[in-house]
Design a protein around this motif. Structure first.
Motif, short mmCIF file in Angstrom:
data_model
loop_
_atom_site.label_atom_id
_atom_site.label_comp_id
_atom_site.label_asym_id
_atom_site.label_seq_id
_atom_site.Cartn_x
_atom_site.Cartn_y
_atom_site.Cartn_z
N THR A 58 0.87 -1.19 0.00
CA THR A 58 0.00 0.00 0.00
C THR A 58 0.90 1.24 0.00
N ARG A 59 0.26 2.40 -0.08
CA ARG A 59 1.03 3.64 -0.06
C ARG A 59 1.80 3.82 1.24
N ASN A 60 1.25 3.29 2.33
CA ASN A 60 1.88 3.49 3.63
C ASN A 60 3.23 2.80 3.73
N HIS A 61 3.51 1.84 2.85
CA HIS A 61 4.79 1.15 2.93
C HIS A 61 5.97 2.11 2.74
N ARG A 62 5.76 3.18 2.00
CA ARG A 62 6.87 4.08 1.72
C ARG A 62 7.34 4.83 2.96
N TYR A 63 6.49 4.82 4.01
CA TYR A 63 6.85 5.53 5.24
C TYR A 63 7.35 4.58 6.33
N ASN A 64 7.48 3.29 6.03
CA ASN A 64 7.83 2.29 7.05
C ASN A 64 9.22 1.70 6.81
N GLN A 65 9.85 1.29 7.93
CA GLN A 65 11.13 0.58 7.91
C GLN A 65 10.90 -0.81 8.51
N TYR A 66 11.32 -1.83 7.77
CA TYR A 66 11.11 -3.22 8.19
C TYR A 66 12.46 -3.83 8.59
N SER A 67 12.46 -4.55 9.72
CA SER A 67 13.66 -5.25 10.18
C SER A 67 13.22 -6.52 10.91
N CYS A 68 14.20 -7.40 11.21
CA CYS A 68 13.84 -8.66 11.87
C CYS A 68 15.00 -9.18 12.73
N THR A 69 14.67 -10.13 13.61
CA THR A 69 15.68 -10.89 14.37
C THR A 69 15.32 -12.37 14.27
N ALA A 70 16.35 -13.22 14.45
CA ALA A 70 16.14 -14.68 14.50
C ALA A 70 16.56 -15.18 15.89
N ARG A 71 15.92 -16.27 16.36
CA ARG A 71 16.19 -16.73 17.72
C ARG A 71 16.17 -18.25 17.77
N ASP A 72 17.20 -18.78 18.46
CA ASP A 72 17.21 -20.19 18.87
C ASP A 72 17.23 -20.18 20.38
N LYS A 73 18.37 -20.39 20.96
CA LYS A 73 18.50 -20.14 22.41
C LYS A 73 18.95 -18.71 22.61
N LEU A 74 19.62 -18.22 21.57
CA LEU A 74 20.05 -16.83 21.59
C LEU A 74 19.31 -16.07 20.48
N GLU A 75 19.25 -14.77 20.64
CA GLU A 75 18.60 -13.93 19.63
C GLU A 75 19.66 -13.16 18.86
N SER A 76 19.48 -13.14 17.57
CA SER A 76 20.44 -12.43 16.72
C SER A 76 20.32 -10.93 16.89
N ASP A 77 21.29 -10.25 16.36
CA ASP A 77 21.17 -8.80 16.27
C ASP A 77 20.04 -8.44 15.29
N ARG A 78 19.57 -7.23 15.42
CA ARG A 78 18.54 -6.75 14.50
C ARG A 78 19.14 -6.57 13.11
N SER A 79 18.39 -6.96 12.12
CA SER A 79 18.87 -6.78 10.75
C SER A 79 18.87 -5.31 10.38
N ASP A 80 19.61 -5.01 9.31
CA ASP A 80 19.46 -3.67 8.72
C ASP A 80 18.00 -3.50 8.28
N HIS A 81 17.52 -2.29 8.38
CA HIS A 81 16.12 -2.09 8.00
C HIS A 81 15.99 -2.01 6.48
N VAL A 82 14.81 -2.36 6.03
CA VAL A 82 14.46 -2.35 4.62
C VAL A 82 13.29 -1.39 4.41
N ILE A 83 13.39 -0.58 3.39
CA ILE A 83 12.30 0.34 3.03
C ILE A 83 11.70 -0.13 1.72
N ILE A 84 10.41 -0.34 1.73
CA ILE A 84 9.69 -0.73 0.50
C ILE A 84 9.25 0.56 -0.20
N ASN A 85 9.57 0.67 -1.48
CA ASN A 85 9.20 1.84 -2.27
C ASN A 85 8.00 1.48 -3.14
N PRO A 86 6.78 1.79 -2.69
CA PRO A 86 5.60 1.41 -3.47
C PRO A 86 5.43 2.34 -4.66
#
Length: 368
Positions: A54-82
């Motif tokens: 949607t249009r609102n994607h252009r104003y958002n930053q997306y990032s993620c972490t992965a976890r087993d017993k430990l949690e990873s660092d946060r990924s670099d953020h991604v911006i979707i350009n709609p």
């Protein structure tokens, strides 16, 4: 493109166990956490985040972490350009339209400034054009969304803002300002159907003949047209339902000699007028509306004079040297002094004569 789906995949390498251990025993699947602008998305734990763009994607930053017993660092953020086309164009300030959705403007006035904007990504190419009502063609006015000022004439029917979307060459969106251009032309006067009258003109017409006056005033809206007579501007004909006003004098009289003015008027515009003088050719005769005055004059030896004031109608005016008095026996009276005085009407005159009477009182008809 807006409306399509975006698939973001979170990838992380597990480093808490040696490689040989991973080969002997399957590892526990990783758990994922997704963030939008540093806010955790609850319920989203899959490796892939799938969402409809949607249009609102252009104003958002997306990032993620992965976890087993430990949690990873946060990924670099991604911006979707709609990518999206504009829903509509906006013209600012908003034109003040009438009940017919037209902008009322006077011919010769300036239109603008107006700004045409559109929410599209990537930005649209915006330009201004106007349509000529005579040819039906469009002409460039501005190559950007800003229409600074433009002089308006009656042939301009509409100003139009065009938005072109670069990724889709066939896409075009339009927003228009329809114009109602007010104008009022100089009156055109025609007499007897084929004789145009110019700025100021005198017309000679024989008495007891007809004359037709046609007054044409072109304007938008249809002007009020009036035909006035004389300095007092007495209205003798008028209309507001046509651009033509017709008036007929069935049989001209000498008393119809006067100035006639055709006037066109439209609210908000300067009135226009044209003047014609109609001069009616008529023979000399006594003006019965006024009195003939006879005044006892002064003595000249054994004779005496009489002052006679004679109102007459004539056009053109008589020549004073050709005024002659005749006694009752038909003899010309010599030694008269004659003066021709004009009145406020071009066809009306006053002959004032000093007539020397015979030595003996002589009664009878004296004629001029």
């Amino acid at each position: 493109m807006m409306g399509e789906y975006s698939n973001l995949t979170c990838s992380s390498n597990l480093t808490t166990a040696p490689d040989y251990y991973a080969r002997l025993r399957p590892l526990t699947p990783l758990s994922y956490t997704w963030y939008v602008n540093n806010t955790k998305l609850y319920g989203e734990t899959s490796k892939t985040l799938r969402s409809r763009v949607t249009r609102n994607h252009r104003y958002n930053q997306y990032s993620c972490t992965a976890r087993d017993k430990l949690e990873s660092d946060r990924s670099d953020h991604v911006i979707i350009n709609p990518l999206y086309t504009p829903d509509k164009l906006m013209i600012l300030p908003k034109p003040q339209l009438n009940l017919n959705d037209n902008l009322i403007v006077k011919e010769g006035d300036y239109l603008g400034p107006y700004t045409c904007t559109a929410d599209c990504n990537p930005p649209c190419d915006i330009s201004w054009k106007y349509k000529d009502s005579t040819s039906g063609d469009f002409f460039d006015v501005a190559s950007t969304g800003l229409l600074i000022v433009h002089i308006v004439n009656r042939s301009i029917a509409v100003f139009r803002c065009f938005a072109k979307y670069s990724p889709d060459k066939d896409f075009k969106q339009i927003e228009s300002i329809k114009l109602d251009v007010l104008y009022l032309d100089e009156p055109q006067l025609v007499y007897n159907e084929n004789s145009p009258l110019y700025t100021y003109q005198e017309v000679l017409v024989q008495e007891k003949t007809p004359i037709h006056l046609f007054c044409h005033v072109n304007g938008n809206p249809n002007p009020s047209i009036r035909l006035h007579r004389g300095v007092n501007a007495n209205i003798i004909a008028e209309t507001n339902s046509s651009t033509w006003l017709n008036h007929t004098f069935a049989s001209l009289q000498c008393s119809d000699t006067d100035e006639y003015t055709c006037t066109g008027e439209t609210k908000g515009l300067t009135s226009r007028k044209k003047v014609v003088r109609i001069n009616v050719l008529c023979d000399v005769r006594v003006n019965n509306k006024d009195k003939v005055e006879v005044i006892r004059g002064f003595n000249v030896g054994l004779q005496r004079t009489v002052i006679i004031k004679l109102p007459i109608i004539a056009y053109p005016q008589p020549v004073p040297s050709r005024i002659t008095w005749v006694d009752p026996e038909g003899q010309m009276i010599n030694g008269t002094n004659d003066l021709l005085l004009p009145t406020y009407e071009l066809y009306s005159h006053l002959i004032t004569s000093v007539v020397l009477l015979p030595e003996v009182d002589y009664y009878g008809e004296y004629s001029v």
